[in-house]
Write a protein that holds these residues in place. Structure first.
Motif, mmCIF file in Angstrom:
data_model
loop_
_atom_site.group_PDB
_atom_site.id
_atom_site.type_symbol
_atom_site.label_atom_id
_atom_site.label_comp_id
_atom_site.label_asym_id
_atom_site.label_seq_id
_atom_site.Cartn_x
_atom_site.Cartn_y
_atom_site.Cartn_z
ATOM 1 N N MET A 50 0.531 -1.421 0.426
ATOM 2 C CA MET A 50 0.050 -0.331 -0.135
ATOM 3 C C MET A 50 -0.020 0.941 -0.242
ATOM 4 S SD MET A 50 -2.877 1.277 2.632
ATOM 5 C CE MET A 50 -1.735 1.317 4.335
ATOM 6 N N ILE A 51 0.631 2.296 -0.879
ATOM 7 C CA ILE A 51 1.072 3.541 -0.421
ATOM 8 C C ILE A 51 0.358 4.987 -0.531
ATOM 9 C CG2 ILE A 51 0.713 3.825 -3.199
ATOM 10 C CD1 ILE A 51 3.702 5.460 -2.895
ATOM 11 N N GLN A 52 0.666 5.585 0.621
ATOM 12 C CA GLN A 52 -0.125 6.641 0.991
ATOM 13 C C GLN A 52 0.246 7.706 0.279
ATOM 14 O OE1 GLN A 52 0.778 5.948 5.732
ATOM 15 N NE2 GLN A 52 -1.817 4.926 5.944
ATOM 16 N N ILE A 53 -0.658 8.994 0.491
ATOM 17 C CA ILE A 53 0.024 9.909 0.010
ATOM 18 C C ILE A 53 -1.306 11.302 0.147
ATOM 19 C CG2 ILE A 53 -1.062 9.896 -2.248
ATOM 20 C CD1 ILE A 53 1.162 10.748 -4.075
ATOM 21 N N ASP A 54 -1.010 12.566 0.797
ATOM 22 C CA ASP A 54 -1.375 13.514 0.412
ATOM 23 C C ASP A 54 -2.953 13.841 -0.504
ATOM 24 O OD1 ASP A 54 -0.625 13.705 3.346
ATOM 25 O OD2 ASP A 54 0.347 15.166 2.967
ATOM 26 N N ALA A 55 -3.545 14.144 -0.477
ATOM 27 C CA ALA A 55 -4.497 14.826 -1.231
ATOM 28 C C ALA A 55 -3.850 15.212 -2.053
ATOM 29 C CB ALA A 55 -6.148 14.753 -0.879
ATOM 30 N N ALA A 56 -3.217 16.262 -1.521
ATOM 31 C CA ALA A 56 -2.991 17.822 -1.740
ATOM 32 C C ALA A 56 -1.327 17.365 -3.478
ATOM 33 C CB ALA A 56 -2.478 18.690 -0.676
ATOM 34 N N LEU A 57 -1.230 16.441 -2.529
ATOM 35 C CA LEU A 57 0.129 15.825 -3.601
ATOM 36 C C LEU A 57 -0.936 14.814 -4.972
ATOM 37 C CD1 LEU A 57 2.804 14.472 -1.016
ATOM 38 C CD2 LEU A 57 2.503 16.541 -2.362
ATOM 39 N N ALA A 58 -1.374 13.888 -4.007
ATOM 40 C CA ALA A 58 -2.380 13.343 -5.770
ATOM 41 C C ALA A 58 -2.977 14.910 -7.005
ATOM 42 C CB ALA A 58 -3.378 12.552 -4.999
ATOM 43 N N ASP A 59 -2.792 15.412 -5.875
ATOM 44 C CA ASP A 59 -3.531 16.276 -7.018
ATOM 45 C C ASP A 59 -2.692 17.119 -7.692
ATOM 46 O OD1 ASP A 59 -6.513 16.875 -6.300
ATOM 47 O OD2 ASP A 59 -6.809 18.026 -4.703
ATOM 48 N N ALA A 60 -1.558 17.490 -6.926
ATOM 49 C CA ALA A 60 -0.570 18.201 -8.202
ATOM 50 C C ALA A 60 0.219 17.274 -9.085
ATOM 51 C CB ALA A 60 1.047 17.818 -7.166
ATOM 52 N N ILE A 61 -0.001 15.946 -9.254
ATOM 53 C CA ILE A 61 -0.210 14.899 -10.051
ATOM 54 C C ILE A 61 -0.635 15.206 -10.855
ATOM 55 C CG2 ILE A 61 0.291 12.795 -10.807
ATOM 56 C CD1 ILE A 61 1.279 12.112 -8.156
ATOM 57 N N ARG A 62 -1.928 14.912 -10.806
ATOM 58 C CA ARG A 62 -2.935 15.963 -11.595
ATOM 59 C C ARG A 62 -2.636 16.765 -12.634
ATOM 60 N NH1 ARG A 62 -6.977 12.298 -11.285
ATOM 61 N NH2 ARG A 62 -7.633 10.913 -9.348
ATOM 62 N N GLN A 63 -2.683 18.057 -11.942
ATOM 63 C CA GLN A 63 -2.266 19.136 -12.790
ATOM 64 C C GLN A 63 -1.309 19.071 -13.225
ATOM 65 O OE1 GLN A 63 -2.409 21.978 -9.270
ATOM 66 N NE2 GLN A 63 -4.377 21.075 -8.510
ATOM 67 N N HIS A 64 -0.076 18.565 -12.737
ATOM 68 C CA HIS A 64 0.956 18.508 -13.853
ATOM 69 C C HIS A 64 0.872 17.563 -15.440
ATOM 70 C CE1 HIS A 64 6.366 16.751 -14.452
ATOM 71 N NE2 HIS A 64 5.229 17.804 -14.823
ATOM 72 N N ALA A 65 0.362 16.935 -14.838
ATOM 73 C CA ALA A 65 -0.697 16.153 -15.803
ATOM 74 C C ALA A 65 -1.425 16.547 -16.952
ATOM 75 C CB ALA A 65 -1.398 14.202 -15.865
ATOM 76 N N GLU A 66 -1.960 17.269 -16.618
ATOM 77 C CA GLU A 66 -2.612 17.971 -17.048
ATOM 78 C C GLU A 66 -2.481 18.896 -18.379
ATOM 79 O OE1 GLU A 66 -6.343 19.315 -14.768
ATOM 80 O OE2 GLU A 66 -7.243 17.296 -14.947
ATOM 81 N N ARG A 67 -0.953 19.375 -17.234
ATOM 82 C CA ARG A 67 -0.643 21.236 -17.635
ATOM 83 C C ARG A 67 0.403 20.424 -19.105
ATOM 84 N NH1 ARG A 67 1.245 22.376 -12.351
ATOM 85 N NH2 ARG A 67 3.869 21.359 -13.156
ATOM 86 N N GLU A 68 1.476 18.772 -18.706
ATOM 87 C CA GLU A 68 2.080 18.394 -20.358
ATOM 88 C C GLU A 68 1.268 17.842 -21.395
ATOM 89 O OE1 GLU A 68 5.168 19.067 -19.633
ATOM 90 O OE2 GLU A 68 4.568 19.383 -18.577
ATOM 91 N N TYR A 69 0.308 17.241 -21.164
ATOM 92 C CA TYR A 69 -0.627 17.051 -21.935
ATOM 93 C C TYR A 69 -1.267 17.416 -23.589
ATOM 94 C CZ TYR A 69 -4.970 15.324 -24.817
ATOM 95 O OH TYR A 69 -6.277 14.624 -25.566
ATOM 96 N N PRO A 70 -0.653 17.029 -24.352
ATOM 97 C CA PRO A 70 -0.683 15.146 -24.632
ATOM 98 C C PRO A 70 1.310 15.182 -24.664
ATOM 99 C CG PRO A 70 -1.014 16.822 -26.924
ATOM 100 C CD PRO A 70 -0.721 17.629 -25.678
#
Ligand SMILES: [Zn+2]
Length: 152
Positions: free
Chosen positions: A1-21
């Motif tokens: 199992m891996i734990q991650i702060d919701a804020a860090l998970a959001d940061a991954i999502r934002q990074h992913a959206e910024r770099e799309y496609p």
């Protein structure tokens, strides 16, 4: 199992959206602690090290973390600053499932987090570890910790 702060998970999502496609990528930094079952350690992500995708041409379906970045992080890990728990990257317009390439490049022990980005909006976030045989990935549970619930 891996734990991650919701804020860090959001940061991954934002990074992913910024770099799309294109695929985004980064390193998961954190700490290890014993779980309720002594055989199962708990991985907790406490910081992200986001890096540019160094793959170049074709970075819509590939990512590369520059070797000098890895060298620097491995040095800091040896100094006890953090544990390198694994890596994250995005799958633009593809599901959050590891590809054959992901498996071929994967190293044992590390957690590989993948976020799917259909149409530029982040969707599923999943985590994977190589099986003991090194031939397939096993799904790792991601536990989101509420923001502000623990020390930084
Ligand atoms: Zn991938």
């Amino acid at each position: 199992m891996i734990q991650i702060d919701a804020a860090l998970a959001d940061a991954i999502r934002q990074h992913a959206e910024r770099e799309y496609p294109h695929e985004c990528c980064g390193v998961l930094l954190g700490q290890l602690s014993d779980g309720p079952n002594p055989l199962e350690e708990i991985r907790k992500v406490t910081a992200l090290h986001s890096v540019p995708n160094s793959w170049g041409e074709g970075s819509e379906t590939r990512y590369l973390i520059a070797p000098d970045t890895m060298f620097e992080l491995l040095t800091r890990e040896r100094l006890g600053e953090f544990v390198i728990l694994g890596f994250y990257h995005s799958h633009p317009d593809h599901p959050a499932l590891p590809s054959v390439t992901d498996r071929d490049w994967a190293a044992p022990w590390y957690t590989y987090m993948i976020v799917s980005v259909p149409g530029g909006r982040s969707a599923k976030l999943s985590a994977w570890q190589l099986d003991e045989d090194g031939q397939s990935f096993i799904n790792e549970t991601v536990e989101l910790l509420p923001a502000g619930g623990s020390e930084p």
